[in-house]
Motif scaffolding. Structure first.
Motif, PDB file in Angstrom:
ATOM      1  N   UNK A   1      27.003 -22.607  31.068  1.00 31.69           N
ATOM      2  CA  UNK A   1      28.265 -22.536  30.590  1.00 31.69           C
ATOM      3  C   UNK A   1      29.008 -21.377  31.108  1.00 31.69           C
ATOM      4  N   UNK A   2      30.091 -21.144  31.726  1.00 28.33           N
ATOM      5  CA  UNK A   2      30.921 -20.309  32.355  1.00 28.33           C
ATOM      6  C   UNK A   2      31.513 -19.689  31.274  1.00 28.33           C
ATOM      7  N   UNK A   3      31.090 -18.679  30.675  1.00 31.59           N
ATOM      8  CA  UNK A   3      31.541 -17.653  29.693  1.00 31.59           C
ATOM      9  C   UNK A   3      32.507 -16.797  29.951  1.00 31.59           C
ATOM     10  N   UNK A   4      33.337 -16.568  29.465  1.00 33.22           N
ATOM     11  CA  UNK A   4      34.417 -15.518  29.815  1.00 33.22           C
ATOM     12  C   UNK A   4      34.695 -14.844  28.624  1.00 33.22           C
ATOM     13  N   UNK A   5      35.598 -13.706  28.593  1.00 38.29           N
ATOM     14  CA  UNK A   5      36.111 -12.765  27.754  1.00 38.29           C
ATOM     15  C   UNK A   5      37.439 -13.179  27.125  1.00 38.29           C
ATOM     16  N   UNK A   6      37.720 -13.078  25.800  1.00 42.50           N
ATOM     17  CA  UNK A   6      39.101 -13.403  25.195  1.00 42.50           C
ATOM     18  C   UNK A   6      39.916 -12.255  25.739  1.00 42.50           C
ATOM     19  N   UNK A   7      40.872 -12.897  26.144  1.00 42.83           N
ATOM     20  CA  UNK A   7      41.872 -11.933  27.031  1.00 42.83           C
ATOM     21  C   UNK A   7      42.876 -11.504  26.043  1.00 42.83           C
ATOM     22  N   UNK A   8      42.963 -10.229  25.789  1.00 40.99           N
ATOM     23  CA  UNK A   8      44.321  -9.408  25.068  1.00 40.99           C
ATOM     24  C   UNK A   8      44.223  -7.952  25.590  1.00 40.99           C
ATOM     25  N   UNK A   9      45.138  -7.382  25.123  1.00 39.31           N
ATOM     26  CA  UNK A   9      45.328  -6.094  25.711  1.00 39.31           C
ATOM     27  C   UNK A   9      46.040  -5.036  24.673  1.00 39.31           C
ATOM     28  N   UNK A  10      46.709  -3.879  25.206  1.00 38.09           N
ATOM     29  CA  UNK A  10      47.311  -2.898  24.472  1.00 38.09           C
ATOM     30  C   UNK A  10      48.260  -3.412  23.453  1.00 38.09           C
ATOM     31  N   UNK A  11      49.218  -4.650  24.044  1.00 42.58           N
ATOM     32  CA  UNK A  11      50.281  -5.091  23.376  1.00 42.58           C
ATOM     33  C   UNK A  11      49.867  -5.779  22.035  1.00 42.58           C
ATOM     34  N   UNK A  12      48.900  -6.445  22.011  1.00 39.54           N
ATOM     35  CA  UNK A  12      48.634  -6.990  20.744  1.00 39.54           C
ATOM     36  C   UNK A  12      47.699  -6.037  19.860  1.00 39.54           C
ATOM     37  N   UNK A  13      47.196  -4.879  20.297  1.00 39.77           N
ATOM     38  CA  UNK A  13      46.396  -3.962  19.451  1.00 39.77           C
ATOM     39  C   UNK A  13      47.697  -3.097  18.675  1.00 39.77           C
ATOM     40  N   UNK A  14      48.646  -2.833  19.486  1.00 36.80           N
ATOM     41  CA  UNK A  14      49.642  -1.873  19.246  1.00 36.80           C
ATOM     42  C   UNK A  14      50.548  -2.588  18.221  1.00 36.80           C
ATOM     43  N   UNK A  15      50.755  -4.025  18.321  1.00 35.92           N
ATOM     44  CA  UNK A  15      51.422  -4.909  17.370  1.00 35.92           C
ATOM     45  C   UNK A  15      50.754  -4.678  16.057  1.00 35.92           C
ATOM     46  N   UNK A  16      49.336  -4.926  15.859  1.00 35.46           N
ATOM     47  CA  UNK A  16      48.771  -5.074  14.677  1.00 35.46           C
ATOM     48  C   UNK A  16      48.924  -4.047  13.962  1.00 35.46           C
ATOM     49  N   UNK A  17      48.649  -2.693  14.734  1.00 39.95           N
ATOM     50  CA  UNK A  17      48.393  -1.590  14.038  1.00 39.95           C
ATOM     51  C   UNK A  17      49.834  -1.032  13.439  1.00 39.95           C
ATOM     52  N   UNK A  18      50.783  -1.594  14.075  1.00 40.07           N
ATOM     53  CA  UNK A  18      52.173  -1.072  13.436  1.00 40.07           C
ATOM     54  C   UNK A  18      52.529  -1.944  12.313  1.00 40.07           C
ATOM     55  N   UNK A  19      51.925  -3.198  12.260  1.00 37.68           N
ATOM     56  CA  UNK A  19      52.313  -4.211  11.174  1.00 37.68           C
ATOM     57  C   UNK A  19      51.394  -3.955  10.151  1.00 37.68           C
ATOM     58  N   UNK A  20      50.293  -3.207  10.129  1.00 34.94           N
ATOM     59  CA  UNK A  20      49.298  -3.283   8.907  1.00 34.94           C
ATOM     60  C   UNK A  20      48.628  -1.843   8.960  1.00 34.94           C
ATOM     61  N   UNK A  21      48.816  -0.935   8.218  1.00 35.29           N
ATOM     62  CA  UNK A  21      48.173   0.338   8.139  1.00 35.29           C
ATOM     63  C   UNK A  21      46.682   0.320   7.952  1.00 35.29           C
ATOM     64  N   UNK A  22      46.205  -0.749   6.923  1.00 28.74           N
ATOM     65  CA  UNK A  22      44.835  -0.785   6.760  1.00 28.74           C
ATOM     66  C   UNK A  22      44.388  -1.289   8.038  1.00 28.74           C
ATOM     67  N   UNK A  23      44.621  -2.264   8.568  1.00 28.20           N
ATOM     68  CA  UNK A  23      44.161  -3.042   9.715  1.00 28.20           C
ATOM     69  C   UNK A  23      44.006  -1.953  10.967  1.00 28.20           C
ATOM     70  N   UNK A  24      45.106  -1.195  10.940  1.00 29.80           N
ATOM     71  CA  UNK A  24      45.147  -0.020  12.049  1.00 29.80           C
ATOM     72  C   UNK A  24      43.978   0.929  11.879  1.00 29.80           C
ATOM     73  N   UNK A  25      43.493   1.371  10.850  1.00 33.47           N
ATOM     74  CA  UNK A  25      42.441   2.093  10.506  1.00 33.47           C
ATOM     75  C   UNK A  25      41.034   1.239  11.043  1.00 33.47           C
ATOM     76  N   UNK A  26      40.997   0.140  10.880  1.00 30.53           N
ATOM     77  CA  UNK A  26      39.782  -0.792  11.166  1.00 30.53           C
ATOM     78  C   UNK A  26      39.803  -0.746  12.881  1.00 30.53           C
ATOM     79  N   UNK A  27      41.020  -0.988  13.452  1.00 32.83           N
ATOM     80  CA  UNK A  27      40.973  -1.121  14.811  1.00 32.83           C
ATOM     81  C   UNK A  27      40.740   0.218  15.640  1.00 32.83           C
ATOM     82  N   UNK A  28      41.169   1.170  14.932  1.00 38.62           N
ATOM     83  CA  UNK A  28      40.769   2.751  15.395  1.00 38.62           C
ATOM     84  C   UNK A  28      39.396   2.946  15.244  1.00 38.62           C
ATOM     85  N   UNK A  29      38.727   2.353  14.001  1.00 35.86           N
ATOM     86  CA  UNK A  29      37.132   2.793  14.088  1.00 35.86           C
ATOM     87  C   UNK A  29      36.514   1.754  15.159  1.00 35.86           C
ATOM     88  N   UNK A  30      36.794   0.588  15.251  1.00 32.04           N
ATOM     89  CA  UNK A  30      35.951  -0.226  16.335  1.00 32.04           C
ATOM     90  C   UNK A  30      36.469  -0.162  17.881  1.00 32.04           C
TER      91      UNK A  30
END
Length: 204
Positions: A1-30
């Protein structure tokens, strides 16, 4: 199987952090979570069927047997295998039958998996759940971990529910509440899913 990595970047991360304070803390932690994907739709579907309702260890073992037997999981290599031969890989007769039916549909050109890339999420869901052995959850996992669809949040996934319960400190998540979370994460719910699974897997 030719495995790859799911493609996403700073745009998606910044959007989710701005939309949800609790999720933002999780993203910062991980930090950025990388999840492997298999872009080959046929082998990904076979792998999803094999992995239904068995442990990760058993799934890995059976996947290895398939690769040893067929070299690569393609419809051409599996076309001449019987249900009994597929079952000998260590799966149930029902799963083997579903894999055989899938193989035959692809080989006989009754099903064009590549055409799925041109359909909406709802249309893909309709096509996939019309296949034997593929329910809504399995279809959503294919859309996320093979097709890299950006807005998948699976109501049928226990890990997603556990992650939501822990992040938002609620005993359960109703269907309506789940829809609201999905709307909050849209159009990047797939990335949110990675963080929900991470939280769900934390030791209590």
């Amino acid at each position: 199987m030719d495995l790859q990595i799911f493609q996403y970047g700073q745009e998606e991360i910044d959007f989710l952090k701005a939309r949800d304070e609790r999720l933002a803390k999780v993203i910062e932690r991980y930090g950025k979570i990388e999840r492997r994907v298999n872009p080959d739709l046929f082998s990904a579907l076979v792998d999803i069927i094999v992995g239904q309702q068995i442990s990760t260890k058993a799934h890995r073992t059976i996947r290895g047997r398939f690769l040893t037997e067929f070299g690569a999981i393609t419809p051409e290599r599996m076309a001449h295998s019987s249900v009994e031969q597929i079952q000998k890989m260590g799966i149930s007769f029902r799963k083997a039958g579903n894999i055989k039916k899938l193989t035959d549909k692809v080989v006989n050109r009754e099903l064009d998996l590549e055409q799925l890339h041109h359909l909406s999420d709802e249309e893909v869901l309709t096509v996939l759940t019309g296949l034997d052995g593929i329910g809504v959850w399995s279809a959503e996992m294919l859309m996320l971990f093979s097709m890299q669809r950006p807005n998948i949040l699976s109501y049928g996934d226990l890990g997603i529910h556990r992650g939501l319960q822990r992040i938002y400190e609620v005993p359960k998540v109703s269907k309506q509440e789940f829809i609201q979370y999905h709307e909050r994460y849209t159009p990047y719910a797939s990335v949110a899913s990675f963080y929900l699974w991470a939280v769900a897997s934390e030791q209590s």
